[in-house]
Write a protein that holds these residues in place. Structure first.
Motif, PDB file in Angstrom:
ATOM      1  N   VAL A 159      12.637  17.282 -14.896  1.00  0.00           N
ATOM      2  CA  VAL A 159      11.796  16.216 -14.329  1.00  0.00           C
ATOM      3  C   VAL A 159      12.592  14.928 -14.100  1.00  0.00           C
ATOM      4  O   VAL A 159      12.023  13.895 -13.788  1.00  0.00           O
ATOM      5  N   ILE A 213      11.158  19.556 -19.633  1.00  0.00           N
ATOM      6  CA  ILE A 213       9.908  19.745 -20.381  1.00  0.00           C
ATOM      7  C   ILE A 213       9.698  21.225 -20.635  1.00  0.00           C
ATOM      8  O   ILE A 213       9.857  22.049 -19.719  1.00  0.00           O
ATOM      9  N   GLY A 243       4.403  16.859  -8.762  1.00  0.00           N
ATOM     10  CA  GLY A 243       4.127  16.489 -10.144  1.00  0.00           C
ATOM     11  C   GLY A 243       2.721  16.857 -10.539  1.00  0.00           C
ATOM     12  O   GLY A 243       1.995  17.487  -9.770  1.00  0.00           O
ATOM     13  N   SER A 244       2.355  16.470 -11.762  1.00  0.00           N
ATOM     14  CA  SER A 244       1.065  16.746 -12.423  1.00  0.00           C
ATOM     15  C   SER A 244       1.059  18.084 -13.146  1.00  0.00           C
ATOM     16  O   SER A 244       0.202  18.330 -13.977  1.00  0.00           O
ATOM     17  N   ALA A 245       1.971  18.968 -12.806  1.00  0.00           N
ATOM     18  CA  ALA A 245       2.112  20.251 -13.494  1.00  0.00           C
ATOM     19  C   ALA A 245       3.531  20.732 -13.197  1.00  0.00           C
ATOM     20  O   ALA A 245       4.166  20.251 -12.255  1.00  0.00           O
ATOM     21  N   PRO A 246       4.049  21.664 -14.004  1.00  0.00           N
ATOM     22  CA  PRO A 246       5.445  22.091 -13.781  1.00  0.00           C
ATOM     23  C   PRO A 246       5.630  22.830 -12.457  1.00  0.00           C
ATOM     24  O   PRO A 246       4.824  23.682 -12.094  1.00  0.00           O
ATOM     25  N   GLU A 272      -1.891   8.278 -19.155  1.00  0.00           N
ATOM     26  CA  GLU A 272      -1.625   7.176 -20.096  1.00  0.00           C
ATOM     27  C   GLU A 272      -0.448   6.292 -19.693  1.00  0.00           C
ATOM     28  O   GLU A 272      -0.239   5.236 -20.297  1.00  0.00           O
ATOM     29  N   HIS A 295      -7.873  10.834  -9.786  1.00  0.00           N
ATOM     30  CA  HIS A 295      -6.808  11.086 -10.749  1.00  0.00           C
ATOM     31  C   HIS A 295      -5.643  10.144 -10.431  1.00  0.00           C
ATOM     32  O   HIS A 295      -5.490   9.729  -9.290  1.00  0.00           O
ATOM     33  N   LYS A 297      -3.101  22.421 -12.966  1.00  0.00           N
ATOM     34  CA  LYS A 297      -2.586  22.738 -14.304  1.00  0.00           C
ATOM     35  C   LYS A 297      -3.240  24.009 -14.833  1.00  0.00           C
ATOM     36  O   LYS A 297      -4.465  24.120 -14.832  1.00  0.00           O
ATOM     37  N   SER A 303      -8.073  14.644 -18.752  1.00  0.00           N
ATOM     38  CA  SER A 303      -8.715  15.902 -18.361  1.00  0.00           C
ATOM     39  C   SER A 303      -8.710  16.910 -19.505  1.00  0.00           C
ATOM     40  O   SER A 303      -8.803  18.102 -19.267  1.00  0.00           O
ATOM     41  N   GLU A 309      10.963  16.476  -8.132  1.00  0.00           N
ATOM     42  CA  GLU A 309       9.941  16.600  -9.182  1.00  0.00           C
ATOM     43  C   GLU A 309       9.972  15.388 -10.097  1.00  0.00           C
ATOM     44  O   GLU A 309      11.033  14.904 -10.466  1.00  0.00           O
ATOM     45  N   ARG A 310       8.765  14.931 -10.444  1.00  0.00           N
ATOM     46  CA  ARG A 310       8.639  13.815 -11.379  1.00  0.00           C
ATOM     47  C   ARG A 310       7.583  14.165 -12.414  1.00  0.00           C
ATOM     48  O   ARG A 310       6.838  15.138 -12.278  1.00  0.00           O
ATOM     49  N   TYR A 311       7.526  13.362 -13.477  1.00  0.00           N
ATOM     50  CA  TYR A 311       6.655  13.662 -14.614  1.00  0.00           C
ATOM     51  C   TYR A 311       5.838  12.434 -14.973  1.00  0.00           C
ATOM     52  O   TYR A 311       6.371  11.328 -15.036  1.00  0.00           O
ATOM     53  N   GLY A 312       4.551  12.649 -15.174  1.00  0.00           N
ATOM     54  CA  GLY A 312       3.713  11.511 -15.525  1.00  0.00           C
ATOM     55  C   GLY A 312       2.461  11.954 -16.240  1.00  0.00           C
ATOM     56  O   GLY A 312       2.276  13.136 -16.539  1.00  0.00           O
ATOM     57  N   MET A 313       1.599  10.997 -16.518  1.00  0.00           N
ATOM     58  CA  MET A 313       0.348  11.283 -17.225  1.00  0.00           C
ATOM     59  C   MET A 313      -0.591  10.093 -17.071  1.00  0.00           C
ATOM     60  O   MET A 313      -0.151   8.992 -16.763  1.00  0.00           O
TER      61      MET A 313
HETATM   62  P1  AMP Z   1      -2.792  14.019 -16.673  1.00  0.00           P
HETATM   63  O1  AMP Z   1      -3.003  12.952 -17.675  1.00  0.00           O
HETATM   64  O2  AMP Z   1      -4.036  14.761 -16.304  1.00  0.00           O
HETATM   65  O3  AMP Z   1      -2.079  13.495 -15.473  1.00  0.00           O
HETATM   66  O4  AMP Z   1      -1.851  15.113 -17.332  1.00  0.00           O
HETATM   67  C1  AMP Z   1      -0.580  14.734 -17.816  1.00  0.00           C
HETATM   68  C2  AMP Z   1       0.186  15.941 -18.246  1.00  0.00           C
HETATM   69  O5  AMP Z   1       0.556  16.744 -17.110  1.00  0.00           O
HETATM   70  C3  AMP Z   1       1.489  15.618 -18.905  1.00  0.00           C
HETATM   71  O6  AMP Z   1       1.326  15.223 -20.242  1.00  0.00           O
HETATM   72  C4  AMP Z   1       2.232  16.923 -18.746  1.00  0.00           C
HETATM   73  O7  AMP Z   1       1.822  17.856 -19.732  1.00  0.00           O
HETATM   74  C5  AMP Z   1       1.771  17.427 -17.390  1.00  0.00           C
HETATM   75  N1  AMP Z   1       2.756  17.134 -16.333  1.00  0.00           N
HETATM   76  C6  AMP Z   1       2.737  16.163 -15.419  1.00  0.00           C
HETATM   77  N2  AMP Z   1       3.808  16.247 -14.606  1.00  0.00           N
HETATM   78  C7  AMP Z   1       4.534  17.306 -15.023  1.00  0.00           C
HETATM   79  C8  AMP Z   1       5.748  17.926 -14.606  1.00  0.00           C
HETATM   80  N3  AMP Z   1       6.431  17.494 -13.553  1.00  0.00           N
HETATM   81  N4  AMP Z   1       6.182  19.003 -15.314  1.00  0.00           N
HETATM   82  C9  AMP Z   1       5.496  19.463 -16.377  1.00  0.00           C
HETATM   83  N5  AMP Z   1       4.346  18.942 -16.805  1.00  0.00           N
HETATM   84  C10 AMP Z   1       3.855  17.868 -16.143  1.00  0.00           C
END
Ligand code: AMP
Length: 468
Positions: A298, A362, A252-255, A280, A183, A452, A140, A274-278
């Protein structure tokens, strides 16, 4: 042996295929059997129309059950699923179509599914290896060309299994699904957990507070972006009792703001995980199901994920390697090479740090790092100070062109207050070079569909703030 993701997912479907997969608002339901049958027929049509393994099938539609049927059919037929945000304009879509050269582009899921009824069903999923491509997800990114992250059957299978285990999913769960499905969050993270456990989903076309509050009464798990949680908290009908059936809220997806985490716990007695992903790598870290969920962190890398901080400092760009890591950007070998280290770690672009016990924090995107008068300023540190002040709902700290400092620190704040008093209050807690030189009060911040905050848009809008 085939490693088609479809076989893994359908292997989780309940033995009794008349059991519900989708629970609809108003009382209707669609069974796992109906989903499976439709996917087989659509896959049969794909094959009949000449779709070959590896062909892309693009789709830009509103969220619907038929869209899920088409997703599963694409996997089953061995083709590559390419979902597009329904908000994209025709000229944006043109770029993706030219770049990905899909065999089919579906713009009406209902018509496509209805038109496939009665096609000779594809009984057995087309054989795929773990390395074969399953999906392309365009990032995105708001600057530069959008890149297509190539995810394989092995990538998605590994992540689905890891999350299903980490979050304790079972057939007695009911997942509330209010996320978009173009997404990774709504498409892979949420749905794959449901499929692997054969549990039903309370299926909401979009996030509407009243429908979600109602749906929570018959659900056990919800996955959301942080704005879901702030919107629930803003609604008085969201009470402790309304959340009492729920075993798990995931964000998730944003802080997730620590304030939201605290308010949510005060209201419901439950701590958001809370979890963290992307795109990729799907999901990389998660707070624990059992054990401490800490606001602002995260959590820990999932099993099998190697995570390290690049640059040799305590805080730096997060680098990752693991079974769910994508194979590169579609038709962009140079860009792909730039974003991996020599030893095969993906350079995420997220800045963070890791505690000795592995817990990850993060502090923002590398491209949002501010360099003011030669000093590095991490926006998150200033945002946390601002967010704790009375009158502030949320803040976004950005660097803007400044005649003396190169970049000057500016804060765009949702809320109200007196600018100079608030700057003075920041200065009590922060070094002068970190303290915002200007604070602008706004009603809302620009966000994308996943909640985001779009800092690039803010930088453009306020670019002249320090230019007199
Ligand atoms: P997307 O590829 O659109 O899913 O965006 C991924 C990005 O979303 C990551 O590289 C982070 O910058 C951000 N992101 C996802 N989860 C979190 C989270 N729990 N806290 C902070 N940033 C996050």
């Amino acid at each position: 042996m085939s490693e088609n993701l479809y076989d893994l997912l359908s292997g989780g479907f309940p033995a009794d295929r008349s059991a519900p997969c989708f629970l609809l608002t108003g009382g209707g339901e669609v069974s796992y059997g109906a989903l499976e049958q439709a996917a087989a027929e659509i896959a049969g049509r794909f094959i009949a129309e000449g779709v070959k393994p590896g062909d892309r099938i693009a789709m830009q539609v509103e969220k619907s059950i038929e869209a899920v049927m088409i997703y599963l059919a694409t996997l089953k037929a061995g083709a590559v699923f390419l979902p597009l945000n329904s908000a994209y304009t025709p000229s944006e879509v043109e770029y993706f179509i030219n770049d990905a050269e899909p065999r089919l582009f579906i713009q009406d899921a209902q018509a496509f599914a209805a038109g496939s009824r009665g096609a000779p069903p594809l009984e057995k999923a087309v054989a795929r290896t773990a390395d074969d491509l399953a999906s392309i997800i365009y990032t995105s990114g708001t600057t530069g060309r959008s890149k297509g992250a190539m995810l394989s059957h092995g990538n998605l299978s590994a992540n689905a299994k890891a999350l299903h285990r980490a979050w304790g999913f079972s057939s007695s769960d009911v997942l509330l699904h209010a996320l978009p499905i173009f997404h990774v969050h709504g498409l892979f993270v949420a749905m794959h957990c449901a499929f692997l456990s054969g549990c039903p989903m309370v299926w909401l076309p979009k996030f509407v507070d009243e429908d979600v509050i109602d749906g929570l009464r018959r659900s056990t798990v919800m996955m959301g972006v942080p704005t879901f949680y702030t919107r629930l908290l803003a609604n008085d009908a969201f009470t402790r009792e309304a959340a009492s059936n729920m075993r798990l809220f995931i964000s998730g997806s944003a802080p997730l703001l620590p304030g939201t985490f605290a308010d949510f716990e005060a209201r419901t007695g439950k701590r958001i995980l809370e979890r963290y992903g992307m795109s990729e790598a799907v999901i990389i870290t998660s707070n624990p199901l059992e054990g401490d969920r800490i606001a602002g962190s995260v959590g820990y890398p999932l099993p099998g994920v190697d995570l390290r901080i690049g640059g040799g400092q305590e805080t730096g760009v997060i680098e990752i390697r693991g079974p769910s890591m994508f194979g590169g950007y579609w038709r962009m070998p140079e860009k792909t090479a730039e974003e991996f280290t020599k030893d095969g770690y993906f350079i995420t672009g997220d800045v963070g740090r890791q505690d000795p016990d592995g817990r990850v924090w993060i502090s923002g995107r590398a491209k949002d790092l501010i360099i003011s008068g030669g000093y590095n300023v991490y926006p998150k540190e200033i945002e946390l100070v601002l967010d704790a002040m009375p009158g502030v709902v949320e803040s976004a700290v950005i660097g803007l062109p400044h005649p003396d400092f190169g970049e000057g620190v500016a804060a765009i704040v949702i809320g109200a207050g007196e600018e100079s008093a608030m700057i003075a209050a920041c200065r009590e807690q922060l070094a002068a070079f970190k303290t915002p030189k200007r604070i602008v009060f706004v009603k809302d911040l620009p966000r994308n569909a996943m909640g985001k905050v779009q800092k690039a848009l803010l930088r453009t809008e306020y670019t002249n703030l320090f230019k007199g």
